[in-house]
Motif scaffolding. Structure first.
Motif, mmCIF file in Angstrom:
data_model
loop_
_atom_site.group_PDB
_atom_site.id
_atom_site.type_symbol
_atom_site.label_atom_id
_atom_site.label_comp_id
_atom_site.label_asym_id
_atom_site.label_seq_id
_atom_site.Cartn_x
_atom_site.Cartn_y
_atom_site.Cartn_z
ATOM 1 N N ALA A 1 -15.318 -5.579 -6.782
ATOM 2 C CA ALA A 1 -15.339 -4.214 -7.304
ATOM 3 C C ALA A 1 -14.227 -3.414 -6.638
ATOM 4 C CB ALA A 1 -16.688 -3.562 -7.051
ATOM 5 N N PHE A 2 -13.678 -2.436 -7.358
ATOM 6 C CA PHE A 2 -12.609 -1.608 -6.800
ATOM 7 C C PHE A 2 -12.518 -0.299 -7.579
ATOM 8 C CE2 PHE A 2 -10.698 -4.134 -10.141
ATOM 9 C CZ PHE A 2 -9.827 -3.266 -10.793
ATOM 10 N N VAL A 3 -11.752 0.647 -7.028
ATOM 11 C CA VAL A 3 -11.500 1.932 -7.681
ATOM 12 C C VAL A 3 -10.064 1.942 -8.187
ATOM 13 C CG1 VAL A 3 -11.280 4.428 -7.341
ATOM 14 C CG2 VAL A 3 -13.179 3.175 -6.278
ATOM 15 N N ARG A 4 -9.872 2.464 -9.401
ATOM 16 C CA ARG A 4 -8.540 2.661 -9.963
ATOM 17 C C ARG A 4 -8.564 3.941 -10.803
ATOM 18 N NH1 ARG A 4 -7.033 -2.246 -12.973
ATOM 19 N NH2 ARG A 4 -8.237 -1.368 -14.709
ATOM 20 N N GLY B 1 -2.310 0.125 -12.626
ATOM 21 C CA GLY B 1 -2.372 1.141 -11.590
ATOM 22 C C GLY B 1 -2.843 0.600 -10.247
ATOM 23 N N TYR B 2 -2.662 1.440 -9.205
ATOM 24 C CA TYR B 2 -3.084 1.056 -7.855
ATOM 25 C C TYR B 2 -4.598 0.826 -7.796
ATOM 26 C CZ TYR B 2 1.447 2.409 -5.892
ATOM 27 O OH TYR B 2 2.777 2.493 -5.588
ATOM 28 N N GLN B 3 -4.975 -0.066 -6.869
ATOM 29 C CA GLN B 3 -6.388 -0.361 -6.632
ATOM 30 C C GLN B 3 -6.774 0.145 -5.241
ATOM 31 O OE1 GLN B 3 -5.454 -4.421 -6.843
ATOM 32 N NE2 GLN B 3 -4.670 -4.150 -8.930
ATOM 33 N N MET B 4 -8.041 0.526 -5.086
ATOM 34 C CA MET B 4 -8.519 1.083 -3.830
ATOM 35 C C MET B 4 -9.848 0.439 -3.438
ATOM 36 S SD MET B 4 -7.806 5.156 -4.641
ATOM 37 C CE MET B 4 -8.006 5.707 -2.947
ATOM 38 N N PHE B 5 -9.984 0.113 -2.133
ATOM 39 C CA PHE B 5 -11.250 -0.250 -1.487
ATOM 40 C C PHE B 5 -11.938 -1.463 -2.116
ATOM 41 C CE2 PHE B 5 -10.970 4.513 -1.620
ATOM 42 C CZ PHE B 5 -10.363 4.636 -0.377
ATOM 43 N N ALA B 6 -11.166 -2.452 -2.576
ATOM 44 C CA ALA B 6 -11.754 -3.629 -3.226
ATOM 45 C C ALA B 6 -12.685 -4.367 -2.262
ATOM 46 C CB ALA B 6 -10.655 -4.558 -3.724
ATOM 47 N N LYS B 7 -13.807 -4.882 -2.814
ATOM 48 C CA LYS B 7 -14.820 -5.578 -2.006
ATOM 49 C C LYS B 7 -15.449 -6.711 -2.808
ATOM 50 C CE LYS B 7 -16.358 -1.140 -0.055
ATOM 51 N NZ LYS B 7 -15.732 -0.310 -1.098
ATOM 52 N N PHE B 8 -15.687 -7.837 -2.107
ATOM 53 C CA PHE B 8 -16.472 -8.927 -2.697
ATOM 54 C C PHE B 8 -17.935 -8.501 -2.823
ATOM 55 C CE2 PHE B 8 -13.282 -11.833 -0.548
ATOM 56 C CZ PHE B 8 -12.782 -12.401 -1.715
ATOM 57 N N ASP C 1 -13.515 5.729 1.336
ATOM 58 C CA ASP C 1 -14.132 4.652 0.569
ATOM 59 C C ASP C 1 -15.505 5.135 0.107
ATOM 60 O OD1 ASP C 1 -15.312 2.375 -0.389
ATOM 61 O OD2 ASP C 1 -14.856 1.132 1.350
ATOM 62 N N GLY C 2 -15.701 5.213 -1.216
ATOM 63 C CA GLY C 2 -16.896 5.856 -1.740
ATOM 64 C C GLY C 2 -17.826 4.982 -2.541
ATOM 65 N N PHE C 3 -17.882 3.672 -2.250
ATOM 66 C CA PHE C 3 -18.874 2.843 -2.944
ATOM 67 C C PHE C 3 -19.207 1.627 -2.089
ATOM 68 C CE2 PHE C 3 -15.053 0.541 -4.134
ATOM 69 C CZ PHE C 3 -15.454 -0.784 -4.230
ATOM 70 N N SER D 1 0.815 -1.210 0.000
ATOM 71 C CA SER D 1 0.000 0.000 0.000
ATOM 72 C C SER D 1 0.853 1.266 0.000
ATOM 73 C CB SER D 1 -0.913 0.015 1.225
ATOM 74 O OG SER D 1 -0.150 0.175 2.414
ATOM 75 N N LYS D 2 0.232 2.355 -0.424
ATOM 76 C CA LYS D 2 0.840 3.681 -0.426
ATOM 77 C C LYS D 2 -0.146 4.678 0.192
ATOM 78 C CE LYS D 2 4.653 2.558 -2.602
ATOM 79 N NZ LYS D 2 5.982 2.620 -1.940
ATOM 80 N N ARG D 3 0.425 5.722 0.782
ATOM 81 C CA ARG D 3 -0.404 6.720 1.442
ATOM 82 C C ARG D 3 -1.086 7.629 0.429
ATOM 83 N NH1 ARG D 3 1.720 10.177 6.509
ATOM 84 N NH2 ARG D 3 1.664 8.055 7.314
ATOM 85 N N VAL D 4 -2.346 7.945 0.721
ATOM 86 C CA VAL D 4 -3.084 9.000 0.036
ATOM 87 C C VAL D 4 -3.526 9.976 1.121
ATOM 88 C CG1 VAL D 4 -5.078 9.585 -1.396
ATOM 89 C CG2 VAL D 4 -3.884 7.399 -1.743
ATOM 90 N N TRP D 5 -2.812 11.062 1.294
ATOM 91 C CA TRP D 5 -3.006 12.053 2.350
ATOM 92 C C TRP D 5 -2.828 11.429 3.724
ATOM 93 C CZ3 TRP D 5 -1.784 16.021 0.077
ATOM 94 C CH2 TRP D 5 -2.263 16.353 -1.189
ATOM 95 N N ARG D 6 -3.874 10.974 4.384
ATOM 96 C CA ARG D 6 -3.734 10.545 5.779
ATOM 97 C C ARG D 6 -3.438 9.053 5.935
ATOM 98 N NH1 ARG D 6 -3.132 14.811 5.621
ATOM 99 N NH2 ARG D 6 -4.298 16.608 6.379
ATOM 100 N N GLN D 7 -3.955 8.238 5.061
ATOM 101 C CA GLN D 7 -3.869 6.790 5.247
ATOM 102 C C GLN D 7 -3.398 6.111 3.968
ATOM 103 O OE1 GLN D 7 -7.525 5.163 6.762
ATOM 104 N NE2 GLN D 7 -7.618 6.594 8.481
ATOM 105 N N ASN D 8 -2.913 4.875 4.145
ATOM 106 C CA ASN D 8 -2.480 4.056 2.996
ATOM 107 C C ASN D 8 -3.702 3.410 2.356
ATOM 108 O OD1 ASN D 8 -0.017 4.706 4.181
ATOM 109 N ND2 ASN D 8 0.892 2.767 3.596
ATOM 110 N N THR D 9 -4.344 4.151 1.464
ATOM 111 C CA THR D 9 -5.601 3.672 0.885
ATOM 112 C C THR D 9 -5.475 3.204 -0.549
ATOM 113 O OG1 THR D 9 -6.177 5.982 0.425
ATOM 114 C CG2 THR D 9 -7.106 4.990 2.409
ATOM 115 N N LYS D 10 -4.272 3.151 -1.098
ATOM 116 C CA LYS D 10 -4.112 2.555 -2.420
ATOM 117 C C LYS D 10 -3.034 1.481 -2.341
ATOM 118 C CE LYS D 10 -0.832 5.993 -4.306
ATOM 119 N NZ LYS D 10 -0.636 6.993 -5.375
ATOM 120 N N GLY D 11 -3.235 0.408 -3.076
ATOM 121 C CA GLY D 11 -2.298 -0.711 -3.065
ATOM 122 C C GLY D 11 -2.752 -1.736 -4.089
#
Length: 787
Positions: free
Chosen positions: A170-173, A155-162, A216-218, A124-134
């Protein structure tokens, strides 16, 4: 700067995931030297922390990530807190990822509903306050196969969920939302318009993250038929650039940061119909509808809140089935943040209806847990300050109000949930006093009722109880401390019965006792309107009331925050004790009007007038102290960080401050609220366009020429502060120079709002200590250890 009261539902969240620090076994044999280096550059006086994790569905069981000694591997473990039995769930030494040809470390994990798969988060890598991309991998618990959800090169993936049946992820990139079919490996872009500086899908801009705590927006609907997601358009917001001078040619980091009174990102909530999705195509706008929230309209004039009554969507989630259909619930707020609409969005036709509206004269705080649906599928609870104190209220799912669950002249600070079998609600509150936090339970009437039942206190010791309850509300972990006692972690049954001690910190407690550090005493001092203000005072052990002492006041003072609390104060409190013992300085902290724990009216005093009543309170408290025989009225200083840095400047320079305070240490201060962000600032001040006089009164820049010749000032700031921009201190320096006022200024290159990293904290507090000695201390220090 968001340091507000936290109201959270603690049902399926993390317990504690930090690992124990170095053992204090040797400390029992020898007392460490009490120096700045010991306090700020070692762990000798830091408490060990309980190795916790994430609650299992039932019982006193957590799962957690365990690093493997002398290896890059991490195991996933199961821990029965009651029996102390630990079981390895995933052997980290087997997590060889073929796409990178190495072991991956587990940094986060999510089980599928049936337990057959685990979604692992790594690198993971930090996005402002927390490591939310990886990057994410699916681990099959039967075959032990590890499969990446997507190609890393994309590219990095964010907030992946079953999804609920774990057939898709699903995830954000790169600001777009994607879904992967785990059976075929096919990836489908649900949105394709995401781009830097414009559209954001499934996550948030800087100000939503900082001030509403949203990242996390979804989310999937409970039946997997839909995905709801946030969409923002930041095209019209202004860009802010930070300059890194540590390179041969300066480099710049740019991001969108809406300052008070300026344009915010447009926002709306969309819903993807997954049953109508063709996974062979990329980007299918026909499968997406957007709810009619009236928050996305570029034609509206953003200059005044009156012309934009629906500005923010501050929370979103899925309801249980109502009339046979899951709906998307949303919090919609006006720009002034004093009206909140609870909306239900119908995913079939994108219509939205208001089921509850809250209106306050000042502002509404929004935190996780403000709304919670009960498992019975018929009710929800809603937390509100409409009675003057934050309390829990019961509603039917259609918005019909049934009555209060709690009531009284005290605050609910954390709502833990309702045991629907026993009809008991659990919450933490200030009922025993505003400087404490205690656990309570109260009976719940599910029918219409006029009054709340009388709560029963569950926790026992006076002090501060941070409670984390198990998912089934049958157990809780209590992190307890008080002002003189390091934190200890204990496991309890829901009625308070002690099951076991998880981490006692007895060795550190014995060490602290043997050091005989001066303890804070709690009292009150009068504010500017004679209101008694919560106060603690730290005096040297050899305190002589007939001898005049220098005083250093510590302030934060911001809306909803508290510094005067009966809990372990850590390194900051130890620094105060060090100043008392080494330099004979008395350290005092006062919670002015506007701070938390004492009800809405007390907290609302500075509304539209930030800085003025709070600094008047600090000045009044200092003057009251100066009337004491043991205070040298010519040696009273004040210091603070962030809002406290702002309060330091306002208290020193406005009103009777120049004749009250002889010194000030201002770290990372706001110097004009026009420089700070929209959501935080306008919550308390409205916009500059609507409250120009309030902004002028609350700007330290406008008081620079009031600084007295007898006052000493130290300004400190990190030049990579994305929160309170370095611009604030630069403009303060400019104003002081224009007024021909002498002051000291320290810049920390590349450091953000926290000013940390390497030896930074030791350097900072050595400098602050030296300034206190030079500005407030007349005689030689009592103890010479400053190394």
């Amino acid at each position: 700067m968001s340091q507000l009261r936290t109201v959270a539902v603690v049902l399926a969240l993390f317990v504690w995931t930090t690992f124990p620090s170095a053992s204090h076994a040797q400390q029992a044999e020898s007392v460490p030297d009490f120096t700045l280096r010991t306090i700020h550059a070692s762990n000798e006086l830091s408490p060990d922390r309980f190795q916790g994790g994430r609650w299992a569905d039932e019982g006193p069981v957590v799962t957690y990530i365990e690093p493997v000694s002398d290896s890059d591997a991490t195991h996933l473990m199961r821990f029965n807190l009651e029996t102390d039995e630990r079981t390895r769930i995933i052997d980290g030494t087997t997590l060889q990822a073929d796409d990178v040809d190495r072991l991956i470390q587990i940094e986060g994990y999510e089980y599928s509903r049936d337990g057959s798969k685990v979604l692992l988060y790594t690198d993971s890598k930090r996005v402002w306050r927390q490591n939310t991309k990886g990057f994410y991998y699916v681990y099959d618990t039967e075959t032990e196969e590890l499969t990446p959800i997507a190609d890393r090169e994309d590219g990095y993936q964010m907030f992946a969920k079953f999804n609920p049946d774990a057939t898709k992820v699903a995830f954000v990139r790169k600001r777009d939302l994607f879904v992967v079919d785990l059976g075929t490996g096919n990836e489908t872009a649900l949105t394709t318009d995401g781009a830097d500086g414009s559209i954001i899908n499934g996550t948030f801009d800087w100000v939503y993250e900082e001030e509403f705590g949203l990242r996390d927006g979804f989310s999937w609907s409970p039946d997997g038929a839909y995905i709801s997601f946030y969409k923002l358009d930041e095209s019209d917001t202004r860009e802010f650039a930070m300059t890194d001078f540590r390179t041969r040619y300066p480099e710049y980091e740019r991001f969108r940061y809406p300052k008070a009174g300026e344009v915010n990102s447009e926002i709306k909530v969309g819903v993807v119909d997954m049953t109508a999705l063709d996974t062979t195509q990329t980007g299918q706008p026909d499968a997406i509808q957007y709810f009619e929230t009236e928050t996305w309209d570029p034609e509206l004039d953003k200059e005044t809140e009156a012309s934009d009554p629906t500005e923010y969507i501050s929370r979103m989630g899925w309801t249980p089935k109502i009339d046979g259909k899951h709906r998307v619930w949303m919090f919609r707020m006006n720009r002034g943040q004093n009206r909140l609409d609870v909306l239900y969005g119908n995913p079939d036709d994108a219509s939205a209806e208001t089921v509850l509206q809250e209106n306050l004269d000042t502002y509404i705080d929004v935190e996780d847990g403000k709304l919670q649906f009960l498992d019975d599928g018929k009710h929800f609870v809603y937390l509100s300050e409409r009675t003057g104190y934050n309390h829990i209220h019961l509603y039917k799912n259609d918005g019909t109000y049934l009555g209060p669950i709690t009531d009284g002249e005290w605050e609910v600070t954390t709502f833990h949930g309702i045991d629907e079998g026993s009809l008991q609600a659990y919450f933490t509150s200030t009922k025993a006093g505003s400087i404490e936090r205690q656990l309570y339970r109260v009976g719940v009437s599910m029918g219409k009722h006029e009054a709340a039942m009388e709560p029963e206190r569950v926790s026992e010791e006076s002090g501060w109880h941070s409670i984390n309850m198990s998912n089934d509300l049958s157990y809780y972990i209590d992190q307890y401390s008080n002002a003189t006692t390091p934190p200890a972690w204990t496991l309890h049954e829901a009625d308070g019965t002690l099951v076991t001690t998880l981490e006692s910190n007895d060795s550190l407690r014995n060490t602290i006792e043997s050091m005989e550090l001066p303890a804070p005493s709690f009292t009150t001092l009068p504010g500017a309107d004679e209101t008694p203000l919560n106060t603690y005072i730290i005096k040297p052990n050899d305190f002589n009331e007939n001898r005049p002492h220098a005083v250093l006041m510590y302030v934060y003072g911001g809306p909803g925050a508290q510094t005067v609390t009966n809990q372990w104060g850590g390194r900051r409190m130890m620094w105060f004790q060090y100043l008392a013992e080494t330099y004979n300085v008395v350290v005092v902290s006062v919670d002015n009007r506007g701070t938390g724990g004492r009800g809405k009216a007390f907290q609302d005093v500075p509304y539209r007038n930030l800085g003025t009543p709070e600094s008047a309170d600090q000045i009044a408290a200092a003057q009251s102290l100066a009337d004491s025989s043991w205070v040298d009225a010519d040696r009273v200083g004040i210091w603070g960080w962030s809002y406290g840095g702002y309060m330091t400047l306002m208290s020193m320079l406005s009103g009777e401050g120049p004749s009250t305070f002889s010194a000030g240490l201002s770290v990372a201060p706001v110097t004009d609220w026009r420089f700070y962000d929209t959501i935080y600032t306008e919550r308390y001040m409205s916009t500059p366009q609507n409250n120009e006089a309030g902004y002028d009164r609350g700007a330290p820049l406008d008081y620079a020429d009031q600084m007295a010749e007898t006052q000493d000032l130290l300004l400190v700031h990190g030049d990579f502060d994305d929160n309170v921009h370095f611009q604030n201190s630069m403009q303060m320096a400019d104003a002081l120079q224009e007024a021909n006022k002498q002051f000291q200024f320290m810049v920390y290159p590349g450091r953000n709002h926290g000013i940390y990293g390497g030896n930074t904290r030791l350097h900072l507090f050595t400098m602050l200590t030296d300034f206190v000695e030079e500005s407030l201390v007349e005689e030689e220090p009592m103890i010479g250890a400053t190394e």
